[in-house]
Design an enzyme around this catalytic site. Structure first.
Site, PDB file in Angstrom:
ATOM      1  CD  GLU A  94      35.621  76.549  26.743  1.00  0.00           C
ATOM      2  OE1 GLU A  94      36.029  75.534  27.170  1.00  0.00           O
ATOM      3  OE2 GLU A  94      34.847  77.041  27.646  1.00  0.00           O
ATOM      4  CG  HIS A  95      33.338  73.245  22.996  1.00  0.00           C
ATOM      5  ND1 HIS A  95      32.999  71.654  23.258  1.00  0.00           N
ATOM      6  CD2 HIS A  95      33.466  73.405  24.269  1.00  0.00           C
ATOM      7  CE1 HIS A  95      32.660  71.447  24.435  1.00  0.00           C
ATOM      8  NE2 HIS A  95      32.906  72.320  24.962  1.00  0.00           N
ATOM      9  CD  GLU A 121      30.635  70.249  28.090  1.00  0.00           C
ATOM     10  OE1 GLU A 121      30.341  71.420  28.854  1.00  0.00           O
ATOM     11  OE2 GLU A 121      31.615  70.089  27.652  1.00  0.00           O
TER      12      GLU A 121
END
Length: 209
Positions: free
Chosen positions: A2-3, A79
């Site tokens: 997604e990044h 993260e």
């Protein structure tokens, strides 16, 4: 991954995607969970054509290389440390899913195990992209003051030429029936005792849901 979707494409350099949308008054973001990844944009009506063009561009022409992957892996590693390994609720929730699902994919955390993040290669990402990022594996939802005929014409123009992908049949490993309680105790630096409980329910598509 997604990044990585916010990176460079064959026609737009790194950062251009966000900048072009922001210049038109739009804001964009994304999220991933167990069964889905979604990309969403809040935008003025007159930015719709640009948004569709940019979204189609990154669905078909994303640039995936080791330099970009290394940069984003560091972001996801940090993260994971922040949200799971250094967070009591995060680490307990991850363990809860791991105990609840021994065979089904829900036992794997959405963000991935640390060894998976570290070991991911550009080839892995490219194979995933070519397999799953195609119009026949996506849903487009548009809400707002739009003309349906104009919208469909724009969608056809941007996505119509794209080839379909051959989506593999899901190799879902059904979770066997659970006949007794599973209980795990974890030691974490927390000022109070905590308990996390899970109860498996019928699937969303099941009549009994």
């Amino acid at each position: 991954f997604e990044h990585l979707m916010f990176g460079a494409t064959e026609t737009h350099a790194q950062g251009v995607f966000d900048r072009m949308l922001e210049e038109e008054g739009a804001e964009t973001n994304a999220a991933t969970f167990l069964d889905w990844t979604y990309y969403h944009t809040n935008l003025p009506k007159d930015a719709l054509a640009l948004t569709l063009r940019l979204e189609a561009d990154r669905m078909a022409k994303l640039v995936l290389n080791e330099a970009e992957l290394t940069r984003e892996k560091e972001v996801v590693i940090n993260e994971r440390k922040q949200r799971v390994e250094d967070d009591v609720e995060g680490s307990v929730n991850e363990r809860l899913y791991k105990e609840a699902f021994h065979q089904h994919g829900y036992g794997w955390p959405t963000i991935g195990w640390m060894e998976d993040i570290v070991g991911m290669t550009a080839e892995d990402c490219h194979a995933f992209y070519r397999t799953y990022y195609a119009p026949n594996n996506a849903r487009l939802v548009v809400v707002g003051d739009v003309d349906m005929g104009e919208l469909l014409a724009m969608v056809q123009r941007e996505y119509g030429p794209m080839p379909s992908a051959e989506i593999p049949v899901e190799d879902v490993q059904p979770e066997p029936p659970q006949t007794e309680e599973r209980q795990v105790e974890m030691k974490k630096p927390t000022p109070t005792q905590k308990i996390a409980m899970g109860y498996r329910s019928p699937a969303l598509g099941d009549f009994d849901h």
